[in-house]
Design an enzyme around this catalytic site. Sequence first.
Site, PDB file in Angstrom:
ATOM      1  N   SER A  90       9.002   7.111  -8.009  1.00  0.00           N
ATOM      2  CA  SER A  90       9.911   7.426  -6.903  1.00  0.00           C
ATOM      3  C   SER A  90      10.930   8.494  -7.301  1.00  0.00           C
ATOM      4  O   SER A  90      11.571   9.098  -6.444  1.00  0.00           O
ATOM      5  CB  SER A  90      10.651   6.162  -6.451  1.00  0.00           C
ATOM      6  OG  SER A  90      11.255   5.507  -7.561  1.00  0.00           O
ATOM      7  N   ASP A 136       5.852   3.212 -14.639  1.00  0.00           N
ATOM      8  CA  ASP A 136       5.041   3.399 -13.435  1.00  0.00           C
ATOM      9  C   ASP A 136       3.983   4.472 -13.700  1.00  0.00           C
ATOM     10  O   ASP A 136       4.313   5.653 -13.839  1.00  0.00           O
ATOM     11  CB  ASP A 136       5.948   3.830 -12.279  1.00  0.00           C
ATOM     12  CG  ASP A 136       5.344   3.552 -10.918  1.00  0.00           C
ATOM     13  OD1 ASP A 136       4.188   3.112 -10.844  1.00  0.00           O
ATOM     14  OD2 ASP A 136       6.048   3.785  -9.914  1.00  0.00           O
ATOM     15  N   LYS A 142       2.684  -0.151 -14.766  1.00  0.00           N
ATOM     16  CA  LYS A 142       2.392  -0.586 -13.394  1.00  0.00           C
ATOM     17  C   LYS A 142       1.335   0.320 -12.788  1.00  0.00           C
ATOM     18  O   LYS A 142       1.431   1.548 -12.889  1.00  0.00           O
ATOM     19  CB  LYS A 142       3.653  -0.554 -12.529  1.00  0.00           C
ATOM     20  CG  LYS A 142       3.412  -1.053 -11.090  1.00  0.00           C
ATOM     21  CD  LYS A 142       4.704  -1.103 -10.289  1.00  0.00           C
ATOM     22  CE  LYS A 142       5.158   0.253  -9.821  1.00  0.00           C
ATOM     23  NZ  LYS A 142       4.196   0.861  -8.832  1.00  0.00           N
ATOM     24  N   GLU A 163      -1.149   0.853  -9.149  1.00  0.00           N
ATOM     25  CA  GLU A 163      -1.372   0.478  -7.757  1.00  0.00           C
ATOM     26  C   GLU A 163      -2.851   0.191  -7.526  1.00  0.00           C
ATOM     27  O   GLU A 163      -3.717   0.878  -8.053  1.00  0.00           O
ATOM     28  CB  GLU A 163      -0.921   1.602  -6.822  1.00  0.00           C
ATOM     29  CG  GLU A 163       0.573   1.863  -6.846  1.00  0.00           C
ATOM     30  CD  GLU A 163       0.999   2.915  -5.830  1.00  0.00           C
ATOM     31  OE1 GLU A 163       0.172   3.272  -4.963  1.00  0.00           O
ATOM     32  OE2 GLU A 163       2.143   3.365  -5.895  1.00  0.00           O
ATOM     33  N   GLU A 216       4.484  -4.900  -2.169  1.00  0.00           N
ATOM     34  CA  GLU A 216       5.335  -3.982  -1.407  1.00  0.00           C
ATOM     35  C   GLU A 216       4.889  -3.886   0.047  1.00  0.00           C
ATOM     36  O   GLU A 216       3.691  -3.858   0.349  1.00  0.00           O
ATOM     37  CB  GLU A 216       5.309  -2.577  -2.019  1.00  0.00           C
ATOM     38  CG  GLU A 216       6.147  -1.578  -1.224  1.00  0.00           C
ATOM     39  CD  GLU A 216       6.336  -0.237  -1.886  1.00  0.00           C
ATOM     40  OE1 GLU A 216       7.067   0.608  -1.317  1.00  0.00           O
ATOM     41  OE2 GLU A 216       5.779  -0.022  -2.984  1.00  0.00           O
TER      42      GLU A 216
END
Length: 270
Positions: A52, A90, A119, A121, A188
């Site tokens: 982010s 991330d 992490k 996704e 999320e």
Amino acid sequence: MSIHTPRIEKKITLSTISAMKGVEPITMVTAYDALFARLFDGEVEMILVGDSLNMSFLGKEDTLSATMDQMIYHTQAVGNGAKSACIVFDMPFGSYTTADIALENAVRVYHETNAQAVKIEGGKEKADIVRVLSENGVAVVAHIGLMPQHVRSEGGYKVRGKDEDDIKALLEDALDLQAAGAALILVEGVKAEAAKAVTEAVQIPTIGIGAGNSTDGQVLVWSDMFGFFEAFKPKFVKRYCDGAKEVREGLEQYISEVKSRAFPDEEHTY
């Protein structure tokens, strides 16, 4: 003037986090540099060095442009500032397209930073990658539900868990990822009912963001929660202070005092 004492003084490990499931809610925030990491350290259990950063601080429209070099640099900075929090790296878009690529990049993370986990996704389709990483000593935080790295392929940010079929799919994702060795699951942009079902179905902790308050913990992006990122505010974000306003007010006072020669005064002059 009293000296602030951190709430958490001991080193937080993944074992610490695992033991908190069902006992005490887990707190996580993002950080991208040593300054803010030091502020958060001793307060939250976990710090996420999130991709982010490319939206908050590079001005990009999404997170997809983040690179391994960028993420390594920022995680090194966070590691210099945070000594007790459990740091999560991330993995950026394109860094885990295959198990071999994911392992090569994750090993680099462990070599070059002090992150305790990475992490990634993806749901059950990423279970094989999670398994390979876990079997090679890399702890994984799996990320299901709304996945920012899929924003272009999915045509936007879409809330998940709106019907029984989608809840079932999320449960399958969570259970497969747990079986593959995931240490935690980040959920999320998911309806609260679905996030609750996932949390109750797995033995590992869940961290929610826009997923209601039944998950084992919560995470927010620091520039969102402290009012610095003003481009937009997602529904799930609560602003705990108006940072941008306070900075502007301080800047205006500084400019005024410089222009009027009120600063520096005798107190601030050698």
